[in-house]
Write a protein that holds these residues in place. Structure first.
Motif: not given
Ligand code: NAP
Ligand code: ZN
Length: 361
Positions: A162-173, A50-53
């Motif tokens: 195209l999506i930086d992993l730091a921004y992907a987290g908040p998409m998940m919820c 995991l890199e970001y949450c």
């Protein structure tokens, strides 16, 4: 899909995996480090470094015991983003180096009508949540405020380059929780949509509903968010403090998405709906504080009052791909694992702008 075959990734075996995390030991809201083990890989499991949450207000409701009696220690976090570092023998959707996300769900019965239709969140047997649920091996699931997770590949989301992993987290919820009802209630061109509460969910709601072509009105209790709301795509902003008269906006909206996490006045919001329109609640406050709803609010304009829970796996992938193609990303503030207590206080006090994301180290 990006692959990463550096030595660090090659060194991960089939587990079990020693994992570090940040845990609550009671409802005092104070995090302490914890070490624990994630299970060895099953044939369909992937291990994800995991890199970001992201920090969701639901983490706070769980952690502070607003919804039910929790089992401690509790490691929250259901907005995970990271990189696959090991795969089980029968994994075919991901490979080592795949960039992935995990949301609120890590398993479900897979047989009931809802699961078969891709609505795993409404599984008849109850979905297995990313933390605080009993997993298939009898252990209690632990969430993304941690260094690694092991999840069945069917519950893992592909994150496009195209999506930086730091921004992907908040998409998940946050992202999927607003995307799913916006789609269900056919938000699009010609529709006037109200988003109540400009927080983690709300700001994604504004961006997504605008991208879908709707005319968005934000209802906020925070005057200092007006400019942000407009930048995110809102055409109108209404200050929604108790006592402020909203009658000028009566029967003006086709759909309202209400993200407010605590007790608030629903009657004044329902009065903003046109005839035959819906207010959908996604914010869920303390079980001890229910919102009052006067039946006359509903019957007098044949309004509907609805609720919606996150989204299924297929729809979450659709949301991520929609964000990639429309260049939508959450507004985030990165924090370290030492700053989680402080970030929770800021979220409770409406000071998040608009999602705290923990950088896992
Ligand atoms: P958040 O970032 O704290 O945003 C909530 C926003 O609501 C705040 O920024 C604030 O916006 C407004 N607000 C907060 N307290 C309020 C109060 N006492 N009265 C009126 N307005 C208030 O929270 P979030 O992460 O977006 O989550 C929102 C809610 O959705 C939580 O209850 C969470 O548990 C729930 N949730 C539900 C689902 C689901 O599947 N249904 C999924 C995720 C989260 P303004 O400053 O603009 O007023
Ligand atoms: Zn959440």
């Amino acid at each position: 899909m990006k692959t990463n075959t550096n030595n660090k990734i090659k060194s991960y075996g089939q587990g079990p995996y020693n994992t570090k995390g940040m845990a609550l030991y009671s409802t005092d809201g104070h995090f302490k480090p914890i070490q624990f083990q994630r299970r060895a890989l099953g044939p369909k499991d992937v291990a994800i470094k995991l890199e970001y949450c992201g920090i969701c207000h639901s983490d706070i409701h769980h952690g502070l015991g607003h919804w039910k009696k929790e089992i401690f220690p509790l490691i929250p976090g259901h907005e995970l983003a990271g990189v696959v570092v090991a795969i089980g023998a029968n994994v075919n959707k991901f490979k080592i180096g795949s960039r992935v996300g995990i949301g609120c769900l890590v398993n479900s019965c897979r047989h009931c009508n809802q699961c078969l239709e891709g609505f795993e969140q409404y599984c008849e047997k109850g979905p297995i949540l990313t933390y605080g649920s009993t997993d298939r091996d009898g252990s209690i699931t632990q969430g993304g405020y941690s260094t690694l997770n092991v999840v069945d590949e069917d519950f893992v989301i592909n994150i496009p380059d195209l999506i930086d992993l730091a921004y992907a987290g908040p998409m998940m919820c946050a992202g999927i929780t607003v995307y799913s009802p916006l789609r269900k209630w056919n938000v699009g061109p010609g529709k006037k949509v109200g988003i109540v509460g400009l927080g983690g969910l709300g700001h994604m709601g504004v961006k997504l509903a605008s991208a879908m072509g709707a005319e968005v009105t934000v209802l906020t209790t925070s005057k200092d968010k007006i400019n942000d709301a407009k930048q995110f795509g809102a055409k109108h902003v209404i200050i929604n403090e108790n006592g402020i008269n909203l009658s000028a906006h009566r029967r003006s909206l086709d759909f309202i998405l209400d993200t407010v996490p605590y007790q608030h006045d629903l009657d004044r919001l329902i009065s903003l709906l046109k005839m035959d329109s819906t207010l959908c609640l996604v914010g869920v406050g303390k079980v001890t504080e229910s919102n009052q709803l006067n039946p006359f609010s509903l019957v007098s304009s044949r309004s509907s009052f609805a609720g919606s829970l996150i989204g299924g796996i297929k729809e979450t992938q659709e949301l991520v791909d929609f964000c990639a193609s429309h260049k939508i990303k959450p507004e985030i503030t990165k924090i370290t694992t030492k700053e989680i207590d402080d970030a929770w206080d800021k979220v409770i006090n409406k000071k998040a702008r608009y999602r705290f994301v923990i950088e896992i180290n």
